[in-house]
Design a protein around this motif. Structure first.
Motif, PDB file in Angstrom:
ATOM      1  N   GLY A   1       4.545   7.603  34.201  1.00  0.00           N
ATOM      2  CA  GLY A   1       5.456   7.862  34.945  1.00  0.00           C
ATOM      3  C   GLY A   1       6.609   8.960  34.443  1.00  0.00           C
ATOM      4  O   GLY A   1       5.859   9.945  33.485  1.00  0.00           O
ATOM      5  N   THR A   2       7.627   9.132  35.641  1.00  0.00           N
ATOM      6  CA  THR A   2       8.604  10.299  34.554  1.00  0.00           C
ATOM      7  C   THR A   2      10.072   9.975  34.192  1.00  0.00           C
ATOM      8  O   THR A   2      10.074   8.949  35.151  1.00  0.00           O
ATOM      9  CB  THR A   2       8.863  11.606  35.993  1.00  0.00           C
ATOM     10  N   HIS A   3      10.416  10.595  32.829  1.00  0.00           N
ATOM     11  CA  HIS A   3      10.894  10.094  32.099  1.00  0.00           C
ATOM     12  C   HIS A   3      11.919  11.227  32.041  1.00  0.00           C
ATOM     13  O   HIS A   3      11.999  12.025  31.652  1.00  0.00           O
ATOM     14  CB  HIS A   3      10.598   9.532  30.912  1.00  0.00           C
ATOM     15  N   THR A   4      13.370  10.957  32.427  1.00  0.00           N
ATOM     16  CA  THR A   4      14.151  11.789  31.268  1.00  0.00           C
ATOM     17  C   THR A   4      14.898  11.307  30.234  1.00  0.00           C
ATOM     18  O   THR A   4      14.847  10.157  29.819  1.00  0.00           O
ATOM     19  CB  THR A   4      15.556  11.530  32.610  1.00  0.00           C
ATOM     20  N   ILE A   5      14.617  12.115  29.445  1.00  0.00           N
ATOM     21  CA  ILE A   5      14.627  12.358  27.636  1.00  0.00           C
ATOM     22  C   ILE A   5      16.315  12.785  28.088  1.00  0.00           C
ATOM     23  O   ILE A   5      16.076  13.537  27.785  1.00  0.00           O
ATOM     24  CB  ILE A   5      14.150  13.309  27.490  1.00  0.00           C
ATOM     25  N   VAL A   6      17.263  12.021  26.693  1.00  0.00           N
ATOM     26  CA  VAL A   6      18.360  12.837  26.770  1.00  0.00           C
ATOM     27  C   VAL A   6      18.241  11.675  25.292  1.00  0.00           C
ATOM     28  O   VAL A   6      17.915  11.617  25.128  1.00  0.00           O
ATOM     29  CB  VAL A   6      19.113  11.550  27.670  1.00  0.00           C
ATOM     30  N   PRO A   7      20.097  13.397  24.678  1.00  0.00           N
ATOM     31  CA  PRO A   7      20.100  12.014  23.252  1.00  0.00           C
ATOM     32  C   PRO A   7      21.103  10.743  22.889  1.00  0.00           C
ATOM     33  O   PRO A   7      21.262  10.577  23.949  1.00  0.00           O
ATOM     34  CB  PRO A   7      20.991  13.708  22.473  1.00  0.00           C
ATOM     35  N   LEU A   8      20.246  10.100  22.081  1.00  0.00           N
ATOM     36  CA  LEU A   8      20.927   9.137  21.676  1.00  0.00           C
ATOM     37  C   LEU A   8      22.547   9.115  21.013  1.00  0.00           C
ATOM     38  O   LEU A   8      22.756  10.085  20.794  1.00  0.00           O
ATOM     39  CB  LEU A   8      20.144   8.273  21.244  1.00  0.00           C
ATOM     40  N   ARG A   9      23.021   8.327  22.486  1.00  0.00           N
ATOM     41  CA  ARG A   9      24.671   7.909  22.302  1.00  0.00           C
ATOM     42  C   ARG A   9      25.252   6.809  21.194  1.00  0.00           C
ATOM     43  O   ARG A   9      24.283   6.141  21.020  1.00  0.00           O
ATOM     44  CB  ARG A   9      25.504   7.506  23.817  1.00  0.00           C
ATOM     45  N   THR A  10      25.741   6.800  20.570  1.00  0.00           N
ATOM     46  CA  THR A  10      26.122   6.294  19.882  1.00  0.00           C
ATOM     47  C   THR A  10      26.873   4.712  20.353  1.00  0.00           C
ATOM     48  O   THR A  10      26.010   3.691  19.280  1.00  0.00           O
ATOM     49  CB  THR A  10      27.776   6.276  18.928  1.00  0.00           C
ATOM     50  N   ALA A  11      27.432   4.715  21.358  1.00  0.00           N
ATOM     51  CA  ALA A  11      27.564   3.309  21.830  1.00  0.00           C
ATOM     52  C   ALA A  11      26.010   2.986  21.972  1.00  0.00           C
ATOM     53  O   ALA A  11      25.949   1.474  22.750  1.00  0.00           O
ATOM     54  CB  ALA A  11      28.034   4.173  23.180  1.00  0.00           C
ATOM     55  N   ASP A  12      24.710   3.738  22.354  1.00  0.00           N
ATOM     56  CA  ASP A  12      23.832   3.346  23.217  1.00  0.00           C
ATOM     57  C   ASP A  12      23.095   2.593  21.723  1.00  0.00           C
ATOM     58  O   ASP A  12      21.514   1.914  21.673  1.00  0.00           O
ATOM     59  CB  ASP A  12      23.571   3.630  23.563  1.00  0.00           C
ATOM     60  N   VAL A  13      23.178   2.859  20.660  1.00  0.00           N
ATOM     61  CA  VAL A  13      22.598   2.394  19.223  1.00  0.00           C
ATOM     62  C   VAL A  13      21.747   1.004  19.498  1.00  0.00           C
ATOM     63  O   VAL A  13      21.439   0.902  18.619  1.00  0.00           O
ATOM     64  CB  VAL A  13      23.184   2.910  17.658  1.00  0.00           C
ATOM     65  N   PRO A  14      22.740   0.077  19.705  1.00  0.00           N
ATOM     66  CA  PRO A  14      22.388  -1.829  19.690  1.00  0.00           C
ATOM     67  C   PRO A  14      21.083  -1.549  20.149  1.00  0.00           C
ATOM     68  O   PRO A  14      20.041  -2.363  20.110  1.00  0.00           O
ATOM     69  CB  PRO A  14      23.346  -1.730  20.002  1.00  0.00           C
ATOM     70  N   ALA A  15      21.329  -0.959  22.011  1.00  0.00           N
ATOM     71  CA  ALA A  15      20.387  -1.209  22.631  1.00  0.00           C
ATOM     72  C   ALA A  15      18.985  -0.448  22.231  1.00  0.00           C
ATOM     73  O   ALA A  15      18.213  -1.006  22.524  1.00  0.00           O
ATOM     74  CB  ALA A  15      20.246  -0.820  23.719  1.00  0.00           C
ATOM     75  N   ALA A  16      18.560   0.538  21.459  1.00  0.00           N
ATOM     76  CA  ALA A  16      17.976   1.188  21.209  1.00  0.00           C
ATOM     77  C   ALA A  16      17.146   0.916  20.265  1.00  0.00           C
ATOM     78  O   ALA A  16      15.862   0.533  19.841  1.00  0.00           O
ATOM     79  CB  ALA A  16      18.191   3.058  21.035  1.00  0.00           C
ATOM     80  N   ALA A  17      18.284   0.146  19.064  1.00  0.00           N
ATOM     81  CA  ALA A  17      17.665  -0.617  18.297  1.00  0.00           C
ATOM     82  C   ALA A  17      16.751  -2.024  18.330  1.00  0.00           C
ATOM     83  O   ALA A  17      15.590  -2.186  17.587  1.00  0.00           O
ATOM     84  CB  ALA A  17      18.872  -1.416  16.986  1.00  0.00           C
ATOM     85  N   ARG A  18      17.084  -2.702  19.409  1.00  0.00           N
ATOM     86  CA  ARG A  18      16.312  -3.642  19.936  1.00  0.00           C
ATOM     87  C   ARG A  18      15.198  -2.997  20.668  1.00  0.00           C
ATOM     88  O   ARG A  18      14.000  -3.758  20.381  1.00  0.00           O
ATOM     89  CB  ARG A  18      17.528  -4.889  20.549  1.00  0.00           C
ATOM     90  N   ALA A  19      14.602  -1.863  20.739  1.00  0.00           N
ATOM     91  CA  ALA A  19      13.915  -1.295  21.998  1.00  0.00           C
ATOM     92  C   ALA A  19      12.619  -1.235  21.119  1.00  0.00           C
ATOM     93  O   ALA A  19      11.691  -1.371  21.370  1.00  0.00           O
ATOM     94  CB  ALA A  19      14.502  -0.489  22.438  1.00  0.00           C
ATOM     95  N   LEU A  20      13.542  -0.781  20.174  1.00  0.00           N
ATOM     96  CA  LEU A  20      12.662  -0.595  18.661  1.00  0.00           C
ATOM     97  C   LEU A  20      11.976  -1.818  17.905  1.00  0.00           C
ATOM     98  O   LEU A  20      10.942  -1.928  17.421  1.00  0.00           O
ATOM     99  CB  LEU A  20      13.059   0.364  17.426  1.00  0.00           C
ATOM    100  N   ALA A  21      12.857  -3.119  17.964  1.00  0.00           N
ATOM    101  CA  ALA A  21      12.511  -3.729  17.234  1.00  0.00           C
ATOM    102  C   ALA A  21      11.379  -4.659  17.490  1.00  0.00           C
ATOM    103  O   ALA A  21      10.494  -5.430  17.966  1.00  0.00           O
ATOM    104  CB  ALA A  21      14.036  -4.638  17.015  1.00  0.00           C
ATOM    105  N   GLU A  22      11.383  -4.549  19.250  1.00  0.00           N
ATOM    106  CA  GLU A  22      10.135  -4.816  20.560  1.00  0.00           C
ATOM    107  C   GLU A  22       9.115  -4.094  20.533  1.00  0.00           C
ATOM    108  O   GLU A  22       7.744  -4.967  20.205  1.00  0.00           O
ATOM    109  CB  GLU A  22      11.221  -5.442  21.822  1.00  0.00           C
ATOM    110  N   ALA A  23       9.233  -3.330  20.476  1.00  0.00           N
ATOM    111  CA  ALA A  23       8.208  -2.320  20.020  1.00  0.00           C
ATOM    112  C   ALA A  23       7.348  -2.490  18.356  1.00  0.00           C
ATOM    113  O   ALA A  23       6.251  -1.611  19.388  1.00  0.00           O
ATOM    114  CB  ALA A  23       9.007  -0.641  19.549  1.00  0.00           C
TER     115      ALA A  23
END
Length: 209
Positions: free
Chosen positions: A2-24
């Motif tokens: 796939g083609t992915h758009t990579i961006v710096p993590l926003r503070t507001a997205d920390v909970p969602a990113a933490a859930r993604a890492l937990a799943e990973a």
């Protein structure tokens, strides 16, 4: 791929990113050792990963996917790869025994203590450190893991700086080697027998030590 758009993590997205890492990391050997019960692992892991992301936001760089985090990579640069007590407290890493549970935190820090001396021994101070990288299961196999790592790898190459990481997941060995990392050591955590590997990637401009 796939083609992915990579961006710096926003503070507001920390909970969602933490859930993604937990799943990973739900089936990762280290996380399984830290949280032997799978239900506790699923429920507590997001709170485990959130301070790691906060640490990256304060002292390094955190890359994720645009719109909604499907994974994340926490990179610490040459001036901040050493996780000092002061930085740890500022990012909330000192709260891990509370959010993880005392026994789980003890297992986690025991594994880190086993491998940390090799980090300081086997790579020069001027390097980039992958503190954590993970891709949620639904996005695995799409090239996202490489997309999260490649931007900083390219910067490190341009500057002649090595990169360093650790893993407890044998499935990741070929992936990291494909990115140009080489295995440095393979050790076992003495209490659990947990197998751990360290990897180093040297740029073409860097003379290995």
């Amino acid at each position: 791929m796939g083609t992915h758009t990579i961006v710096p993590l926003r503070t507001a997205d920390v909970p969602a990113a933490a859930r993604a890492l937990a799943e990973a990391f739900q089936d990762d050997p280290l996380q399984t050792y830290v949280f032997p019960d799978p239900l506790e692992r699923a429920s507590r892991s997001p709170a485990h990963f959130a301070p790691l992301l906060q640490y990256g936001l304060q002292f390094g760089e955190v890359l994720t996917t645009a719109d909604h985090p499907a994974g994340a990579a926490v990179w610490l640069g040459p001036d901040a790869w050493d996780v000092t007590p002061e930085r740890a407290a500022a990012a909330g890493l000192d709260t891990l025994p509370t959010v993880m549970g005392e026994a789980a935190a003890e297992r986690f820090f025991s594994a880190l203590a086993t491998i940390e001396p090799y980090h300081k021994r086997d790579v020069p101070a001027g390097h980039w450190y992958v503190m954590v990288v993970g891709v949620s299961p639904g996005a695995q196999g799409s090239g996202l893991g490489r997309a999260l790592l490649q931007p900083i790898i390219d910067r490190a190459d341009a500057a002649g700086q090595p990169c360093y990481l650790e893993t407890a997941q044998p499935k990741n060995i070929h992936f990291y080697e494909h990115l140009g990392f080489r295995r440095v050591i393979e050790i076992r955590e003495p209490t659990s027998g947990l197998q751990l590997w360290t990897f180093r990637r040297d740029s073409s401009r860097h003379t290995a030590v």
